[in-house]
Design an enzyme around this catalytic site. Structure first.
Site, short mmCIF file in Angstrom:
data_model
loop_
_atom_site.label_atom_id
_atom_site.label_comp_id
_atom_site.label_asym_id
_atom_site.label_seq_id
_atom_site.Cartn_x
_atom_site.Cartn_y
_atom_site.Cartn_z
CG ASP A 9 -1.61 1.29 1.48
OD1 ASP A 9 -2.30 1.75 0.56
OD2 ASP A 9 -1.46 1.86 2.59
CG LEU A 10 1.56 3.73 -3.05
CD1 LEU A 10 1.19 4.55 -4.28
CD2 LEU A 10 3.07 3.62 -2.93
CG ASP A 11 -1.53 7.80 0.11
OD1 ASP A 11 -0.91 8.87 0.16
OD2 ASP A 11 -1.99 7.32 -0.94
CB THR A 43 -2.34 2.46 -4.30
OG1 THR A 43 -2.65 3.74 -3.75
CG2 THR A 43 -2.46 2.54 -5.82
N GLY A 44 -5.19 2.77 -3.22
CA GLY A 44 -6.49 3.38 -3.48
C GLY A 44 -6.37 4.49 -4.51
CE LYS A 200 -5.54 -0.53 -1.24
NZ LYS A 200 -4.50 0.06 -0.37
CG ASP A 223 -2.23 2.83 6.41
OD1 ASP A 223 -2.71 3.89 6.88
OD2 ASP A 223 -2.29 2.58 5.19
CG ASN A 226 -7.88 1.25 1.67
OD1 ASN A 226 -7.26 1.36 2.73
ND2 ASN A 226 -7.51 1.87 0.56
#
EC number: 3.1.3.74
Length: 272
Positions: A9-11, A43-44, A200, A223, A226
């Site tokens: 995941d990114l953010d 990612t979202g 995801k 984190d 999602n």
């Protein structure tokens, strides 16, 4: 030889609160690739908002975008597979947004569009302005989301924010019940709405198995809410220390937060 995968995941996970990559993470992930790991971003975000990170990590895998709504090939600049929101559902959602006076950012084709510059739009737009022009995501203000939804090829998702968090939570549940759409929290004050069934974990599983690999050999880092679907689908789900307790409870392992070298330390200690 068993192919192993690291899903990121990114953010809130790979990115710091300032939306940057830690040098330690870049180095550790490069070492993991040298050791035979496949890396994939899950990612979202829209694919147009991932460029700087994808390039910094020198990836050659596709990216899973908008919470599993589609799989994007950066090198071919094409969508490989997707489950976009049906136009009729998008129009019904826009009507509900107008009724409840909630502003939405609509992710379409190769851009993000909006009617009103809300906090989320301004925050993301400000970040975009710090990037080189060729890496800058496209934000477009439109007169009507409804008209735009009927003109584009695909509506990937909506990102909603609101000053009244309980109202936003209530709205999300209302949308799930009335329209059968998927509502997932990607930030403490942002709910993402996409086609029902998208996640995801589902898209990651489909991609991994299409390569002839096993989810047992996937390590997923996340984190937020999602991310739960992929943390549970992976052989090893790793939650960040800054994650909500409910997310941590669904992971196999909890590491430090996204301001520390915790991802690098985990890779060196457990993976290579």
């Amino acid at each position: 030889m068993t192919t192993r995968v690291i899903a990121l995941d990114l953010d809130g996970t790979l990115l710091t609160p300032k939306k940057t990559l830690l040098p330690s993470s870049i180095e550790a992930l490069a070492r993991a690739r040298e050791a035979g790991y496949q890396l994939i971003i899950v990612t979202g975000r829209h694919h147009v908002a991932i460029h700087p990170f994808y390039q910094a990590l020198a990836l050659d895998t596709p990216a899973i975008c908008c919470n599993g709504t589609y799989l994007y090939d950066y090198h071919a600049k094409t969508v490989l597979e997707a489950d976009p929101m049906p136009v009729i559902k998008a129009l019904q959602l826009i009507e509900m947004l107008n009724e409840h006076h909630i502003h939405g950012l609509m992710y379409v084709d190769d851009a993000m569009v909006y009617e009103h510059p809300t906090g989320h739009v301004i925050r993301t737009s400000n970040w975009a302005q710090t990037l080189p022009p060729e890496q800058r995501p496209t934000f477009t203000q439109v007169a009507s989301l409804a008209e735009t939804a009927q003109q584009v090829n695909a509506v990937w998702k909506f990102a909603l924010t609101h000053d009244d968090l309980p109202q936003l939570q209530h709205f999300g549940k209302h949308v799930e019940h009335e329209l059968g759409l998927e509502c997932e929290w990607s930030w403490h004050d942002q709910v993402d709405i996409a086609r029902g069934g998208n996640s995801k974990g589902k898209r990651l599983t489909k991609w991994v198995e299409a390569q002839g690999w096993s989810m047992e050999n996937v390590v997923a880092f996340g984190d937020n809410f999602n991310d739960i679907s992929m943390l549970e689908a992976a052989g090893t789900g790793v939650a960040m220390g800054n994650a909500d307790d409910a997310v941590k409870a669904r992971a196999n392992i909890v590491i430090g937060d996204n301001t520390t070298d915790s991802i690098a330390q985990f890779i060196y200690s457990h993976l290579i």
